[in-house]
Scaffold this motif. Structure first.
Motif, PDB file in Angstrom:
ATOM      1  N   ARG A   1      20.901 -71.273  10.714  1.00 13.08           N
ATOM      2  CA  ARG A   1      21.734 -71.321  11.898  1.00 13.08           C
ATOM      3  C   ARG A   1      23.194 -71.106  11.514  1.00 13.08           C
ATOM      4  O   ARG A   1      23.608 -71.314  10.370  1.00 13.08           O
ATOM      5  CB  ARG A   1      21.576 -72.665  12.622  1.00 13.08           C
ATOM      6  CG  ARG A   1      20.211 -72.847  13.297  1.00 13.08           C
ATOM      7  CD  ARG A   1      20.180 -74.113  14.138  1.00 13.08           C
ATOM      8  NE  ARG A   1      21.109 -74.028  15.261  1.00 13.08           N
ATOM      9  CZ  ARG A   1      20.822 -73.422  16.428  1.00 13.08           C
ATOM     10  NH1 ARG A   1      19.643 -72.846  16.608  1.00 13.08           N
ATOM     11  NH2 ARG A   1      21.718 -73.396  17.392  1.00 13.08           N
ATOM     12  N   GLY A   2      23.990 -70.681  12.493  1.00 15.30           N
ATOM     13  CA  GLY A   2      25.404 -70.489  12.248  1.00 15.30           C
ATOM     14  C   GLY A   2      26.067 -71.758  11.742  1.00 15.30           C
ATOM     15  O   GLY A   2      25.690 -72.872  12.118  1.00 15.30           O
TER      16      GLY A   2
ATOM     17  N   SER B   1      28.953 -69.433  15.038  1.00 13.31           N
ATOM     18  CA  SER B   1      28.169 -69.133  16.237  1.00 13.31           C
ATOM     19  C   SER B   1      29.061 -69.150  17.475  1.00 13.31           C
ATOM     20  O   SER B   1      29.941 -70.000  17.610  1.00 13.31           O
ATOM     21  CB  SER B   1      27.053 -70.161  16.416  1.00 13.31           C
ATOM     22  OG  SER B   1      26.152 -70.109  15.328  1.00 13.31           O
ATOM     23  N   SER B   2      28.805 -68.197  18.365  1.00 11.17           N
ATOM     24  CA  SER B   2      29.588 -68.162  19.599  1.00 11.17           C
ATOM     25  C   SER B   2      28.903 -67.273  20.621  1.00 11.17           C
ATOM     26  O   SER B   2      28.044 -66.443  20.279  1.00 11.17           O
ATOM     27  CB  SER B   2      31.003 -67.629  19.336  1.00 11.17           C
ATOM     28  OG  SER B   2      30.952 -66.298  18.857  1.00 11.17           O
ATOM     29  N   ASP B   3      29.286 -67.457  21.877  1.00 13.84           N
ATOM     30  CA  ASP B   3      28.865 -66.558  22.946  1.00 13.84           C
ATOM     31  C   ASP B   3      29.947 -65.503  23.126  1.00 13.84           C
ATOM     32  O   ASP B   3      31.117 -65.838  23.329  1.00 13.84           O
ATOM     33  CB  ASP B   3      28.665 -67.327  24.247  1.00 13.84           C
ATOM     34  CG  ASP B   3      27.495 -68.287  24.179  1.00 13.84           C
ATOM     35  OD1 ASP B   3      26.500 -67.964  23.517  1.00 13.84           O
ATOM     36  OD2 ASP B   3      27.597 -69.380  24.772  1.00 13.84           O
TER      37      ASP B   3
ATOM     38  N   HIS C   1      24.641 -64.309  22.512  1.00 14.26           N
ATOM     39  CA  HIS C   1      24.912 -65.336  21.509  1.00 14.26           C
ATOM     40  C   HIS C   1      24.765 -64.714  20.129  1.00 14.26           C
ATOM     41  O   HIS C   1      23.768 -64.070  19.821  1.00 14.26           O
ATOM     42  CB  HIS C   1      23.951 -66.512  21.650  1.00 14.26           C
ATOM     43  CG  HIS C   1      24.268 -67.632  20.706  1.00 14.26           C
ATOM     44  ND1 HIS C   1      25.226 -68.583  20.974  1.00 14.26           N
ATOM     45  CD2 HIS C   1      23.774 -67.933  19.472  1.00 14.26           C
ATOM     46  CE1 HIS C   1      25.306 -69.427  19.968  1.00 14.26           C
ATOM     47  NE2 HIS C   1      24.440 -69.053  19.038  1.00 14.26           N
ATOM     48  N   LEU C   2      25.775 -64.927  19.295  1.00  9.02           N
ATOM     49  CA  LEU C   2      25.775 -64.403  17.941  1.00  9.02           C
ATOM     50  C   LEU C   2      25.951 -65.556  16.966  1.00  9.02           C
ATOM     51  O   LEU C   2      26.793 -66.424  17.164  1.00  9.02           O
ATOM     52  CB  LEU C   2      26.910 -63.389  17.739  1.00  9.02           C
ATOM     53  CG  LEU C   2      26.883 -62.148  18.634  1.00  9.02           C
ATOM     54  CD1 LEU C   2      28.142 -61.317  18.425  1.00  9.02           C
ATOM     55  CD2 LEU C   2      25.634 -61.308  18.339  1.00  9.02           C
ATOM     56  N   GLY C   3      25.179 -65.553  15.895  1.00  8.42           N
ATOM     57  CA  GLY C   3      25.330 -66.588  14.883  1.00  8.42           C
ATOM     58  C   GLY C   3      24.103 -66.733  14.019  1.00  8.42           C
ATOM     59  O   GLY C   3      22.973 -66.521  14.467  1.00  8.42           O
ATOM     60  N   GLY C   4      24.337 -67.080  12.758  1.00 10.68           N
ATOM     61  CA  GLY C   4      23.248 -67.337  11.833  1.00 10.68           C
ATOM     62  C   GLY C   4      22.995 -66.203  10.860  1.00 10.68           C
ATOM     63  O   GLY C   4      23.521 -65.098  11.009  1.00 10.68           O
TER      64      GLY C   4
ATOM     65  N   SER D   1      17.249 -75.871  16.956  1.00 10.44           N
ATOM     66  CA  SER D   1      18.629 -76.341  17.088  1.00 10.44           C
ATOM     67  C   SER D   1      18.917 -77.565  16.229  1.00 10.44           C
ATOM     68  O   SER D   1      20.074 -77.813  15.874  1.00 10.44           O
ATOM     69  CB  SER D   1      18.942 -76.653  18.553  1.00 10.44           C
ATOM     70  OG  SER D   1      18.055 -77.644  19.047  1.00 10.44           O
TER      71      SER D   1
ATOM     72  N   SER E   1      20.061 -62.641  16.262  1.00  7.57           N
ATOM     73  CA  SER E   1      20.676 -63.860  15.742  1.00  7.57           C
ATOM     74  C   SER E   1      19.626 -64.956  15.574  1.00  7.57           C
ATOM     75  O   SER E   1      18.891 -65.262  16.519  1.00  7.57           O
ATOM     76  CB  SER E   1      21.775 -64.354  16.685  1.00  7.57           C
ATOM     77  OG  SER E   1      22.847 -63.441  16.718  1.00  7.57           O
TER      78      SER E   1
ATOM     79  N   ASP F   1      20.066 -67.994  15.591  1.00 10.00           N
ATOM     80  CA  ASP F   1      20.417 -69.154  16.427  1.00 10.00           C
ATOM     81  C   ASP F   1      19.623 -69.235  17.724  1.00 10.00           C
ATOM     82  O   ASP F   1      19.433 -70.321  18.269  1.00 10.00           O
ATOM     83  CB  ASP F   1      21.904 -69.092  16.797  1.00 10.00           C
ATOM     84  CG  ASP F   1      22.782 -69.779  15.757  1.00 10.00           C
ATOM     85  OD1 ASP F   1      22.258 -70.169  14.694  1.00 10.00           O
ATOM     86  OD2 ASP F   1      23.986 -69.909  16.009  1.00 10.00           O
TER      87      ASP F   1
END
Length: 535
Positions: A9-10, A229-231, A240-243, A261, A310, A312
């Motif tokens: 995860r991010g 991680s962020s929208d 959503h991007l992250g990880g 999560s 992603s 996440d």
């Protein structure tokens, strides 16, 4: 078929459990972009650090664009186990001659910068080997910087024999022959950056219908992805991007389930990508300088594209989409942000640039605020929230300078002044400064994080020049204002040395050797500062 791949995860580092990485000091070398000039600078500075025995404690080795070419070739070259032969010996200025500079050992990576990347890529496009400009660029990067290094274009890459054996134990369909490992002398984990421009669907995203929402995708031998991680909203769509995911499972469809999560990492069943994520694609996308301009102009046929997902999200398979990618320098021209995200305590930043730093008598950072692009490199200034006064509208369209600030603008005059003091010694710009971060929400960097940065900025070195032979001085030392370090020679073959033009190649043996030898000498002359940072 599916791979069993580790994902994070991010906010979690793929290297967190790697003792071979985390057992090193919290130190990073960050090499900026700058085309073939940056590639040569990487090898020159690394040669100087190697000869001073200063590479063994470094945890991270970062590269963007041309810095990626240099650090990737250094890390994964397969043609020699002799680090000194690959990097080249740092020659003293008094020992240099025109004839000697023209000589190049075929195993020395400096010589590879002479390749004509554009002509090679164009020929491949015209003869149908590749289908578009993005593929032609990757083909050229492979031919010029990776083929001579013995780095294949069709293999996965990983960090060590241990990580390879772990991957193979989970994936019996793979074998050791499918992977490439770092050279035996490598001890620092490389981290490279590429700009994620946005989803192909809905492009282009430019200032006419959206502000820049570019994000840096990091690639290391352990993971590919986005740390914070962020929208992110692209046009009418928010994603959503992250990880991170292991590189061998990247660039293909996502799995049905992501990392839960309440977990930091997990093993996921990831559909096998159609093609391996090769070092050529990593180095090519990290340096695709025309990418943001082409993609913002809706020239989708020439976009650098790949599937992306992603870890996440709960269902990566549903979130998988084709994205456009471009030069990492469009987002940020070095890896300082990447290393701040990881809490690195000591960063050596090599600012490779075609823009000389003007000396104190011509540029007073306490008064000339904001500066111009003729006074200092504008990507470097943006790190302090300083936007130079004369950035062109085109540069604003292909570089996002508005989200780069990680240090206070109040620190800028002092930092520049100390750099100018170092420049005035005639032994290069090398200065080590303790700083605190300002908050940068886009990067997930908090306010008040302590870091010590050694700034190394491309410059002429008068003491070095004074030791050159008369015939070399005639070519290297400018006729106009020779004592002004921002005044550059107009003579070939060393036009504007050491601030050669930013090109994808065409740096011949003489030009490469002279630049690398200067940088190695600068390390030697400032070894006490480098020892404070790296030992």
């Amino acid at each position: 078929p599916a791979f069993s791949a580790r994902a994070w995860r991010g906010g979690n580092m793929p290297e967190a459990g790697e003792a071979s990485v985390m057992g090193k000091r919290s130190v990073a070398l960050a090499f900026s972009g700058g085309g073939a000039r940056a590639y040569v600078n990487v090898l020159g500075f690394l040669a100087g650090l190697h000869e001073q025995d200063l590479l063994g404690n470094v945890r991270y080795l970062g590269g963007i664009s041309g810095g990626t070419w240099g650090t990737a070739a250094f890390t994964y070259q397969q043609v020699t186990s002799d680090i000194g032969k690959f990097l080249g010996k740092v020659e003293q200025p008094a020992d240099l001659s025109l004839d000697g500079l023209a000589e190049m050992d075929p195993l020395c990576g400096r010589g590879w910068a002479a390749g004509d990347l554009l002509s090679i890529g164009t020929a491949a496009l015209l003869n149908g080997t590749v289908d578009n400009l993005a593929q032609a660029w990757v083909y050229g990067v492979q031919a010029v910087y990776l083929d001579p290094a013995g780095i294949p274009s069709d293999k996965y890459f990983t960090w060590s024999t241990d990580t390879l054996n772990d991957i193979l134990s989970r994936n019996p369909s793979l074998s050791a022959d499918d992977f490439i490992l770092p050279a035996s002398y490598v001890t620092a984990l490389p981290v490279w950056g590429t700009t994620l421009y946005g989803p192909a669907k809905g492009a282009p995203y430019n200032d006419a219908n959206d502000v820049h929402n570019w994000t840096l995708v990091e690639t290391s031998p352990l993971g590919v992805g986005i740390f914070a991680s962020s929208d992110v909203t692209f046009g009418d769509e928010t994603v959503h991007l992250g990880g991170f995911v292991e590189p061998f499972a990247a660039a293909g469809p996502g799995p049905d389930s992501g990392v839960a999560s309440d977990d930091s990492d997990a093993l996921l069943d990831v559909p096998v990508p159609d093609e391996p994520l090769s070092l050529a694609l990593v180095a090519g996308s990290s340096s695709y300088a025309s990418g943001t301009a082409l993609e913002a102009s809706a020239t989708e046929a020439n976009a650098m594209r790949s599937l992306y997902w992603s870890p996440d999200v709960s269902s990566p398979s549903s979130a998988t989409a084709e994205y456009f990618f471009a030069d990492g320098g469009s987002t940020v021209n070095d890896n300082v942000h990447t290393f701040l995200q990881r809490g690195v305590e000591e960063i050596v930043l090599f600012v490779d640039t075609s823009a000389p730093l003007q000396p104190a008598e011509d540029y007073d950072p306490y008064v000339d605020n904001p500066p111009t692009s003729e006074q200092v490199d504008y990507c470097f200034a943006a790190m302090f929230g300083i936007l130079v006064s004369d950035v062109s509208s085109f540069d604003k369209s292909v570089y996002d300078l508005t989200q780069e600030q990680v240090f206070s603008s109040e620190d800028w005059p002092s930092v520049v002044s100390q750099m100018q003091e170092a420049q005035a010694t005639g032994k290069g710009i090398v200065t080590r400064i303790a700083l605190q971060t300002v908050a940068n929400d886009a990067w997930g960097i908090p306010e008040g994080q302590d870091v010590t940065v050694t700034f190394v900025y491309t410059t002429r070195a008068m003491v070095w020049e004074a030791q050159l032979s008369a015939d070399l001085q005639d070519l290297v030392v400018p006729e106009d204002d020779p004592e002004d370090p921002s005044s550059l020679t107009e003579k070939e073959p060393f036009y504007h040395f050491p601030h050669y033009a930013t090109t994808p190649g065409g740096v011949n043996a003489s030009q490469a050797n002279l630049l690398a030898d200067l940088n190695g000498w600068i390390v030697e002359q400032n070894v006490a500062t480098f020892r404070l940072a790296l030992e």
